[in-house]
Design a protein around this motif. Sequence first.
Motif, PDB file in Angstrom:
ATOM      1  N   PRO A 169       0.733  -1.199  -0.014  1.00  0.00           N
ATOM      2  CA  PRO A 169       0.017  -0.142  -0.024  1.00  0.00           C
ATOM      3  C   PRO A 169       0.819   1.283   0.215  1.00  0.00           C
ATOM      4  O   PRO A 169       1.904   1.433   0.734  1.00  0.00           O
ATOM      5  CB  PRO A 169      -0.724  -0.176   1.426  1.00  0.00           C
ATOM      6  N   PHE A 226     -10.175  -4.476  -2.740  1.00  0.00           N
ATOM      7  CA  PHE A 226      -9.660  -4.507  -1.253  1.00  0.00           C
ATOM      8  C   PHE A 226      -9.138  -6.082  -1.028  1.00  0.00           C
ATOM      9  O   PHE A 226      -8.041  -6.396  -0.660  1.00  0.00           O
ATOM     10  CB  PHE A 226     -10.667  -4.027  -0.218  1.00  0.00           C
ATOM     11  N   ALA A 278      -6.441  -7.263  -3.157  1.00  0.00           N
ATOM     12  CA  ALA A 278      -5.000  -6.992  -2.853  1.00  0.00           C
ATOM     13  C   ALA A 278      -4.669  -7.688  -1.733  1.00  0.00           C
ATOM     14  O   ALA A 278      -3.438  -7.982  -1.893  1.00  0.00           O
ATOM     15  CB  ALA A 278      -5.144  -5.213  -2.346  1.00  0.00           C
ATOM     16  N   TRP A 282      -1.168  -9.587  -2.104  1.00  0.00           N
ATOM     17  CA  TRP A 282       0.061  -9.217  -1.352  1.00  0.00           C
ATOM     18  C   TRP A 282       0.253 -10.258  -0.328  1.00  0.00           C
ATOM     19  O   TRP A 282       1.316 -10.524  -0.004  1.00  0.00           O
ATOM     20  CB  TRP A 282      -0.230  -8.100  -0.565  1.00  0.00           C
ATOM     21  N   TYR A 337      -1.056  -2.341  -6.553  1.00  0.00           N
ATOM     22  CA  TYR A 337      -0.799  -0.751  -6.108  1.00  0.00           C
ATOM     23  C   TYR A 337      -1.904   0.017  -6.495  1.00  0.00           C
ATOM     24  O   TYR A 337      -2.555   1.008  -5.659  1.00  0.00           O
ATOM     25  CB  TYR A 337       0.420  -0.301  -6.416  1.00  0.00           C
ATOM     26  N   ASN A 397      -5.063  -0.926  -4.531  1.00  0.00           N
ATOM     27  CA  ASN A 397      -4.893  -0.237  -3.189  1.00  0.00           C
ATOM     28  C   ASN A 397      -5.306   1.239  -3.130  1.00  0.00           C
ATOM     29  O   ASN A 397      -5.967   1.574  -2.136  1.00  0.00           O
ATOM     30  CB  ASN A 397      -3.391  -0.613  -2.400  1.00  0.00           C
ATOM     31  N   THR A 400      -8.980   1.808  -3.096  1.00  0.00           N
ATOM     32  CA  THR A 400      -9.278   1.614  -1.920  1.00  0.00           C
ATOM     33  C   THR A 400      -9.085   2.785  -0.902  1.00  0.00           C
ATOM     34  O   THR A 400      -9.938   3.231  -0.081  1.00  0.00           O
ATOM     35  CB  THR A 400      -8.874   0.256  -1.259  1.00  0.00           C
ATOM     36  N   ALA A 419      -8.306   1.334   4.647  1.00  0.00           N
ATOM     37  CA  ALA A 419      -7.767   0.401   3.735  1.00  0.00           C
ATOM     38  C   ALA A 419      -6.604  -0.431   4.088  1.00  0.00           C
ATOM     39  O   ALA A 419      -6.166  -1.411   3.718  1.00  0.00           O
ATOM     40  CB  ALA A 419      -7.348   1.480   2.413  1.00  0.00           C
ATOM     41  N   SER A 420      -5.939   0.320   5.307  1.00  0.00           N
ATOM     42  CA  SER A 420      -4.744  -0.346   5.866  1.00  0.00           C
ATOM     43  C   SER A 420      -4.988  -1.598   6.413  1.00  0.00           C
ATOM     44  O   SER A 420      -4.132  -2.468   6.932  1.00  0.00           O
ATOM     45  CB  SER A 420      -4.042   0.575   6.743  1.00  0.00           C
ATOM     46  N   VAL A 454      -6.042  -4.106   5.302  1.00  0.00           N
ATOM     47  CA  VAL A 454      -5.427  -5.071   4.530  1.00  0.00           C
ATOM     48  C   VAL A 454      -4.188  -5.740   5.080  1.00  0.00           C
ATOM     49  O   VAL A 454      -4.078  -7.030   4.768  1.00  0.00           O
ATOM     50  CB  VAL A 454      -4.940  -4.509   2.950  1.00  0.00           C
ATOM     51  N   SER A 473      -1.496   5.365   4.083  1.00  0.00           N
ATOM     52  CA  SER A 473      -1.995   4.119   4.149  1.00  0.00           C
ATOM     53  C   SER A 473      -0.731   3.214   4.406  1.00  0.00           C
ATOM     54  O   SER A 473       0.531   3.568   4.098  1.00  0.00           O
ATOM     55  CB  SER A 473      -2.658   3.624   2.773  1.00  0.00           C
TER      56      SER A 473
END
Length: 332
Positions: free
Chosen positions: A2, A27, A30, A34, A248, A251, A254, A263-264, A266, A328
């Motif tokens: 992110p 989301f 991702a 990841w 990317y 993310n 999002t 969003a973080s 994730v 993020s």
Amino acid sequence: MPTANASRSSPTPDAPSRFQVSVAVQFVLAGLVWGSSFLFMKVALDGLSPAQVVWSRLVLGALALGLFVLIRREPLPRALRVWGHMFVLAITFCVVPFLLFSWAQQHVTSGLASIYNATTPIMTAIMAGLVLRVEKLRPAQVAGIALGIAGVMVIIAPWQGLDLSQSIVAQFAALGATASYGFSLAYMRRFVANTGMSAVMFSFLNIGMAAAIMLVLSPALILTPVQLTPWITVCVLLLGILGTGVVYVWNQNTVRAWGPTRASTVTYITPLVGVLLGVLILGEHLTWNEPAGAVIVFIGILLAQNRLRFGRSPAVAAETKKADGDVSAPAS
């Protein structure tokens, strides 16, 4: 992994529900990609050196993001100040942590590497509050950082004996990578939060400049023999095109729709995916202290990011909401 939100816009209240579904799908995808990146790296290291893995993922990611920029016909930023800050981020947000994680995964499992990656929000709070001083740490955040450190100690398990073997050194290398992520996220908040760059352009400059650095360093880092198999080749392509390229953009979409704080989250998906794939595909084994330490780290993250609402005052809640527009967290 992110990035910071360079310029965020939110959908209108009457935006179509399919837009929200699209963001939710991006989301989840991702998090899945990841989380899988640690498996991709582990497999790629069977035939490539750590530097070759990083070189490959950055070059492939830059090509994928460059294609998006060409399709959108976005102009490059003109301010030299922006290029200078993006050069710093290319080193601290890509080159250094990618090299550290790739080297570390020669000596630790992909699942353990994904667990350590989840410490990024803790490192970000430390860097933002104590190093770059872009925010003032509150008592609950300090407690969260302390709890996160305690969780890391449970993962390392010093009671088993610290013989400074490669595994222990590799675990500290993984922590060095997340510290680099944390510094970068705090740096973004201080220096590039209001540059006006789109999500695609920000990601392209970040990955593209890091790829250029690796290309310049090619004679010193990657001119060693490689052993490619179909499985290794597929993992390198997925790690580069998806994990360091397309995701990317997902993310950033999002981040713009939900804000960086939401969003973080994730970060919570990636270790679950990383551990599961490591166990099912690579036959890796977990010891009790690794998931136990991860749970402690996650609780520390909630405290460090002001997400546990223990009677927070309206002022604290408002400040937390304002900070939601700044940065993020990356995933891998």
